[in-house]
Design an enzyme around this catalytic site. Structure first.
Site, PDB file in Angstrom:
ATOM      1  N   GLY A  42       0.819  -1.196   0.000  1.00 57.67           N
ATOM      2  CA  GLY A  42       0.000   0.000   0.000  1.00 57.67           C
ATOM      3  C   GLY A  42       0.858   1.253   0.000  1.00 57.67           C
ATOM      4  O   GLY A  42       2.074   1.210   0.241  1.00 57.67           O
ATOM      5  N   CYS A  43       0.225   2.381  -0.251  1.00 51.70           N
ATOM      6  CA  CYS A  43       0.966   3.643  -0.344  1.00 51.70           C
ATOM      7  C   CYS A  43       1.488   4.097   1.013  1.00 51.70           C
ATOM      8  O   CYS A  43       2.680   4.398   1.156  1.00 51.70           O
ATOM      9  CB  CYS A  43       0.085   4.721  -0.981  1.00 51.70           C
ATOM     10  N   TYR A  44       0.629   4.139   2.024  1.00 56.75           N
ATOM     11  CA  TYR A  44       1.097   4.519   3.356  1.00 56.75           C
ATOM     12  C   TYR A  44       2.155   3.540   3.890  1.00 56.75           C
ATOM     13  O   TYR A  44       3.177   3.979   4.439  1.00 56.75           O
ATOM     14  CB  TYR A  44      -0.073   4.581   4.342  1.00 56.75           C
TER      15      TYR A  44
END
Length: 344
Positions: free
Chosen positions: A147-149
């Protein structure tokens, strides 16, 4: 190599088309959707006379026969079902959703509120944090893209956690994302009138990326404890900034920490450790696959502040997906990804 992209009507799919259109080895063979079959440029007018394919229905047998790799840029809850149709076929898979990241399927059900795929399927996918799982990615044909985070957070924390330099229960992550991180489906929280000149927190202590981050931290160091993780929406299109606070186990200077990071990331071309006394901003990585990291030790408190920034659609999604595809196939990981950041 021929690539198929499923889920091209979302921002991640659009970024995959932008990257692969200029990639020297991968070519876009087909693009697929569950929606109406229209020219791609009807959905994205900026691609008019550049990418001329028509959105096709999803036919796994046809895709596997014609393509070497498939990128799943579909929403969480969709990828997990789609991937089952490709597992017994001779095709590489890179999944950009959250469906195949959590080895504990009970955690997936708890945090994503959806029915998980089987543990056997999840465990057949390598977690594609490119800088740290390169050997596993290179020997696999199935990758679950982070994921991005988690990408911004884990790249910021990795050297410290691996070297056991921080108090296991001290991690606090204050993360902010541009609006595109919320996806393309319209909602009140992403309306111009709601977010323009605004800054808001959301999913307080409940963000679905928390168990993904904790899973990887525990893989690096079993002593790690649950983290405090806050997410906010910025009134910008792109970008993530994760400001991370940790307590050091021993007295270390900013220079000591900086030297450690420079050493750990010396062979990782997409991670840039900023010079002492300088700190990155999201605009300095937008449109690129870079993760920029700044560091500062507060010697009064013994706490270290880590600032990690990425473009959520690039290093946080499509860029890292292509980086993983490069690694899977033995190509230089920077192939097709050497975009300069957009500025201003």
């Amino acid at each position: 190599m021929k690539a198929a992209i499923i889920g091209t009507t979302g921002y991640g799919g659009a970024e995959l088309m932008r990257i692969l259109h200029s990639h020297p080895i991968f070519t876009i063979h087909s693009v697929h959707t569950t929606r109406e079959e229209l020219p791609v440029s009807n959905e994205y007018p900026h691609l008019y006379n550049i990418i001329n394919q028509t959105l096709e229905p999803i036919n796994p047998n046809k895709i596997a026969e014609e393509c070497d790799i498939v990128f799943l840029a579909t929403p969480t809850g969709v990828s997990g079902k789609l991937v089952l149709d490709f597992l017994d076929k001779n095709i590489q898979i890179v999944d950009l959703s959250g469906d195949l990241r959590l080895r504990n399927t009970e955690d997936y059900q708890k945090w994503y509120k959806k029915e998980p795929v089987s543990k056997e399927v999840v465990q057949s996918f390598v977690y594609g944090l490119s800088e740290w799982n390169k050997d596993q990615i290179a020997s696999s044909n199935k990758v679950s893209n982070p994921g991005c985070y988690p990408t911004a957070t884990l790249l910021g924390l990795a050297p410290l956690v691996q070297e056991n330099l921080i108090s296991p229960s001290s991690i606090i992550v204050d993360a902010k994302s541009g609006i595109s991180g919320a996806g393309r489906s319209p909602s009140r929280s992403t309306m111009l009138a709601e977010m323009n000149e605004n800054f808001k927190i959301y999913k307080v202590n409940e963000h679905q990326h928390i168990p993904e981050i904790e899973q990887q931290l525990s893989d690096w160091n079993p002593e790690m404890q649950p983290i405090t993780f806050s997410t906010h929406l910025l009134p910008t299109n792109r970008g993530i900034m994760a400001t991370i606070y940790v307590s050091l186990k021993e007295s270390l200077s900013t220079k000591n920490i900086h030297n450690l990071y420079m050493d750990k990331y010396s062979n990782h071309p997409f991670v840039r450790i900023r010079p002492l006394g300088t700190y990155p901003s999201i605009k300095e990585v937008n449109g690129s696959n870079y993760c920029d990291i700044g560091l500062h030790v507060d010697e009064r408190t013994g706490r270290l502040t880590i600032i990690s920034v990425i473009d959520n659609l690039m290093k946080g999604a499509a860029g890292q997906a292509v980086q993983n595809a490069n690694i899977m196939n033995g190509f230089d990981e920077v192939t097709g990804l050497q975009f300069l950041p957009l500025y201003p």
